[in-house]
Design a protein around this motif. Structure first.
Motif, PDB file in Angstrom:
ATOM      1  N   GLY A  60      53.293 -93.790 -24.448  1.00 56.94           N
ATOM      2  CA  GLY A  60      52.589 -93.941 -23.175  1.00 56.94           C
ATOM      3  C   GLY A  60      53.284 -93.279 -22.003  1.00 56.94           C
ATOM      4  O   GLY A  60      52.626 -92.665 -21.162  1.00 56.94           O
ATOM      5  N   LEU A  61      54.604 -93.384 -21.951  1.00 57.23           N
ATOM      6  CA  LEU A  61      55.302 -92.936 -20.745  1.00 57.23           C
ATOM      7  C   LEU A  61      56.167 -91.702 -20.966  1.00 57.23           C
ATOM      8  O   LEU A  61      56.803 -91.225 -20.038  1.00 57.23           O
ATOM      9  N   THR A  62      56.218 -91.184 -22.199  1.00 58.93           N
ATOM     10  CA  THR A  62      56.972 -89.948 -22.420  1.00 58.93           C
ATOM     11  C   THR A  62      56.074 -88.854 -22.983  1.00 58.93           C
ATOM     12  O   THR A  62      55.889 -87.811 -22.360  1.00 58.93           O
ATOM     13  N   ALA A  67      60.361 -95.437 -17.830  1.00 54.96           N
ATOM     14  CA  ALA A  67      59.882 -94.322 -18.651  1.00 54.96           C
ATOM     15  C   ALA A  67      61.048 -93.447 -19.083  1.00 54.96           C
ATOM     16  O   ALA A  67      62.149 -93.574 -18.578  1.00 54.96           O
ATOM     17  N   GLY A  68      60.779 -92.550 -20.004  1.00 57.79           N
ATOM     18  CA  GLY A  68      61.838 -91.680 -20.514  1.00 57.79           C
ATOM     19  C   GLY A  68      62.188 -92.105 -21.916  1.00 57.79           C
ATOM     20  O   GLY A  68      61.958 -93.248 -22.314  1.00 57.79           O
ATOM     21  N   ALA A  69      62.756 -91.186 -22.676  1.00 60.92           N
ATOM     22  CA  ALA A  69      63.002 -91.483 -24.088  1.00 60.92           C
ATOM     23  C   ALA A  69      64.333 -92.198 -24.307  1.00 60.92           C
ATOM     24  O   ALA A  69      64.574 -92.742 -25.374  1.00 60.92           O
ATOM     25  N   PHE A 110      52.696 -88.816 -23.632  1.00 59.13           N
ATOM     26  CA  PHE A 110      51.457 -88.601 -22.878  1.00 59.13           C
ATOM     27  C   PHE A 110      51.704 -87.811 -21.580  1.00 59.13           C
ATOM     28  O   PHE A 110      51.033 -86.801 -21.347  1.00 59.13           O
ATOM     29  N   PRO A 111      52.678 -88.215 -20.740  1.00 58.66           N
ATOM     30  CA  PRO A 111      52.932 -87.414 -19.534  1.00 58.66           C
ATOM     31  C   PRO A 111      53.315 -85.971 -19.842  1.00 58.66           C
ATOM     32  O   PRO A 111      52.900 -85.065 -19.114  1.00 58.66           O
ATOM     33  N   THR A 118      56.303 -84.240 -15.015  1.00 59.09           N
ATOM     34  CA  THR A 118      55.706 -85.411 -15.663  1.00 59.09           C
ATOM     35  C   THR A 118      55.443 -86.576 -14.714  1.00 59.09           C
ATOM     36  O   THR A 118      54.788 -87.537 -15.097  1.00 59.09           O
ATOM     37  N   PRO A 159      51.382 -87.172 -14.152  1.00 54.74           N
ATOM     38  CA  PRO A 159      50.681 -88.041 -15.114  1.00 54.74           C
ATOM     39  C   PRO A 159      51.186 -89.490 -15.102  1.00 54.74           C
ATOM     40  O   PRO A 159      50.381 -90.415 -15.260  1.00 54.74           O
ATOM     41  N   LEU A 160      52.471 -89.669 -14.876  1.00 50.85           N
ATOM     42  CA  LEU A 160      53.030 -91.022 -14.808  1.00 50.85           C
ATOM     43  C   LEU A 160      52.365 -91.810 -13.675  1.00 50.85           C
ATOM     44  O   LEU A 160      51.989 -92.976 -13.822  1.00 50.85           O
ATOM     45  N   LEU A 177      56.358 -97.440 -25.209  1.00 46.03           N
ATOM     46  CA  LEU A 177      56.893 -96.759 -24.030  1.00 46.03           C
ATOM     47  C   LEU A 177      56.958 -95.256 -24.276  1.00 46.03           C
ATOM     48  O   LEU A 177      56.647 -94.454 -23.402  1.00 46.03           O
ATOM     49  N   PHE A 178      57.370 -94.888 -25.491  1.00 51.26           N
ATOM     50  CA  PHE A 178      57.567 -93.488 -25.843  1.00 51.26           C
ATOM     51  C   PHE A 178      56.243 -92.716 -25.794  1.00 51.26           C
ATOM     52  O   PHE A 178      56.139 -91.679 -25.157  1.00 51.26           O
ATOM     53  N   ILE A 201      48.880 -92.797 -14.769  1.00 52.51           N
ATOM     54  CA  ILE A 201      48.869 -93.936 -15.692  1.00 52.51           C
ATOM     55  C   ILE A 201      49.026 -95.238 -14.924  1.00 52.51           C
ATOM     56  O   ILE A 201      48.255 -96.189 -15.103  1.00 52.51           O
TER      57      ILE A 201
END
Lengths: 321, 276
Positions: free
Chosen positions: A41-43, B147-149, A45-46, B121, B124-125, A38-39, B128
């Motif tokens: 691919g979705l953090t 998404a998000g950390a 990379f964006p 962001t 890009p999200l 997730l990190f 994807i």
């Protein structure tokens, strides 16, 4: 983060510890794998792509081909609308910060000091706006302020404060004021909880000592509470400022940037170029605006971070003396 | 100086009056949702309608499709909460209890994402999710919402798991529990407060989020959530004020109830944000 203590066990077990430790490592890697995917691919990379897009002219459809180097940024620097919206974002942020920080502190002190019954009840009451959807609040408030015969004008006329209904959302200054008031109302509860967290970290002994020394409520506040709160207040300032700079839901639903773009913030500016433009979407241009603003917010945060550090060091020096 | 009793009465009065003003918009909203459209303007400050117009709710629920929006909001929110909580608990456990090589680096990377400047962001999200072919499905929105950390949740889990004494793990291993079983049967039940905090914070966040569902459902009305549905409702039925109030009530009351029953965990989580 220590390994379980095995040193007092028999040597035979010790021989196995290396193997056992490695098995633990494999498990740990397995455990962080979903987060890792997730990190990345979705953090990560964006974030990377948000920079890449800003150097392209791109409508969002088809491949990324038209690399135009710094053109988007150059255009942005000459785009007066961008700078106006930039100012609107700042205006909103300053307004909200100036209103919310002191008022929430007063409320938090009130809650912390007084031994009143029903504290939880009051806290729930004042915190309630925080948990509601900003977008829906925006719509409801647009009706409360926007209609000439709706709640606010009704109230003010009933109490004879105004004679004729005011068109709150048709006037640039009033519209921004309404937005700041509604945003402050919505965010107030969070900052109050932040302050309370800070206040509760002060031990009761200090207050007891102050009482014995004959300090009254205000001198205790001024000489004890506020100085101790200094480091945490810088953290709260940071969180409030960053929140105020990224206002989208409220402006989109309450005013949609109007009247005449006078309440349009950067986040709405970007959204309009990326997703809602009447012509072809300009994803690259929107991305460059996002990067530029992101860097601005970052630099501002560093400035406040420096304040946090300084406030923390001051405390240590005082503690030693 | 006043007597402490008098002071208390004054304080209660102030807090109550201010509190009533504070939540007046919600009271107004619920009251309006039961009025007729004529009463909405004509009745001045009168909060209680002459006749309760429940049909406003029927209109919002069926004609304006709030039933569908409600269903979408529930599915997206619950799925996101489950994904985020599970993923963060696993990560927090690994980081909090095993000093594996690369652990420090992982911690630094996770916290760094909080500070590095990012652009917009969501573009890009969006790309994807489009490439994964999930654009026409709720799972696309769920993925984007997850998404998000999640730095705060991970740190909460990490520090919680790291404080559990190692003897407990040894005891479990003597009882024949492997790494996963120890986590699942011994450690996870102990972490209920952190799980509750994470779940409730993510629940409120996902339920209220606007930008992600707005962008992902621009051309797909059937995937709209309550917040986005409400926004499009305003565009379509501009003069249906009481329908608007009914829709807003449908969207806000569930989240208020969730908060009221779970507030201890939510407020602890918020307070955790400044303490970290």
């Amino acid at each position: 983060m220590s390994e379980p203590l095995l040193s007092n066990q028999k040597p035979r077990v010790k021989l196995n510890t290396s193997k056992r430790r490695h098995r633990r490592y494999y498990w740990a890697y397995l455990f962080i794998t979903p987060q890792f995917i997730l990190f990345v691919g979705l953090t990560i990379f964006p974030i990377v792509m948000s920079y890449v897009y800003s150097f392209y002219q791109w409508s969002g459809i088809g491949p990324l081909e038209n690399f135009i180097k710094w053109e988007n940024y150059k255009e942005l620097f000459h785009d007066t609308k961008f700078w106006h919206d930039f100012l609107h974002s700042l205006e909103y942020m300053v307004g909200q910060t100036v209103i919310v920080m002191p008022l929430a502190l007063i409320m938090a002190i009130l809650f912390n000091e007084s031994k009143i019954k029903g504290k939880t009840f009051y806290r729930t009451l004042y915190f309630l706006p925080v948990v509601t959807s900003t977008a829906i609040i925006g719509i409801v408030m647009a009706n409360i302020f926007g209609n000439k015969d709706a709640l606010v004008n009704n109230l003010l006329q009933t109490f004879h404060i105004i004679k004729h209904p005011i068109h709150w959302l048709d006037n640039p200054t009033l519209a921004m004021t309404v937005m700041i008031i509604v945003g402050s109302w919505k965010f107030f509860g969070i900052v109050m909880i932040y302050w309370l967290a800070g206040l509760q970290s002060i031990s009761a002994d200090i207050y007891e000592a102050a009482k014995i020394d004959g300090a009254n409520f205000f001198s205790t506040l001024w000489y004890i509470t506020l100085p101790i709160l200094k480091p945490i207040s810088a953290v709260i300032l940071l969180l409030t400022v960053v929140n105020g700079l990224h206002v989208f839901d409220l402006v989109k639903t309450l005013t949609d940037g109007g009247p005449y773009f006078s309440t349009e913030t950067i986040d709405l500016f970007i959204y309009n170029y990326a997703f809602a433009s009447d012509g072809i979407p300009r994803m690259g241009y929107a991305s460059s605006a996002g990067i530029l603003f992101g860097i601005f917010v970052f630099l501002l945060s560093i400035g406040i971070g420096w304040l946090i550090k300084k406030a923390g060091q001051d405390e240590k020096v005082k503690g030693k003396s | 100086m006043m007597g402490s009793r008098q002071r208390k009465i004054i304080l209660h009065t102030i807090l109550l009056i201010l509190g009533a003003i504070w939540i007046y918009p919600f009271i107004w909203m619920v009251s309006s949702s039961l009025k007729s459209n004529i009463e909405f303007f004509g009745s001045g400050l009168n909060l209680i309608p002459k006749i309760f117009h429940w049909e406003n709710y029927a209109r919002a629920w069926e004609t304006a499709q709030f039933s569908k929006y409600f269903f979408n909001s529930v599915v997206i929110t619950v799925a996101t909460v489950v994904i985020v909580t599970v993923v963060c608990a696993l990560t927090g456990y690994a980081l909090g209890r095993v000093s594996f090589p690369g652990r420090k680096l992982a911690m630094v990377l996770i916290t760094a994402t909080m500070f590095i400047p990012k652009g917009y962001t969501i573009i890009p999200l969006f790309e994807i999710v489009r490439h994964l072919g999930l654009m026409n499905h709720l799972s696309g929105v769920i993925l984007a919402e997850s998404a998000g950390a999640h730095v705060l949740y991970i740190l909460l889990f990490t520090s919680y798991f790291s404080t559990i004494p190692g003897e407990l793990e040894d005891a479990a291993s003597i009882d024949g529990c492997g790494f996963f079983q120890t986590f699942r049967k011994v450690m996870l039940p102990l972490a209920t407060p952190v799980i509750a905090t994470t779940a409730i914070m993510q629940f409120i966040w996902s339920w209220n989020d606007f930008l992600v569902p707005l962008v992902f459902t621009l051309n797909r009305p059937e995937l709209r959530t309550l917040a986005v549905g409400m926004y499009s409702f305003i565009g379509e039925y501009q003069t249906d004020y009481t329908g608007m109030a009914a829709g807003a009530t449908i969207a806000l009351v569930p989240i208020m109830l969730v908060f009221i029953f779970m507030q201890r965990y939510f407020i602890e989580g918020i307070a955790g944000a400044v303490k970290q």
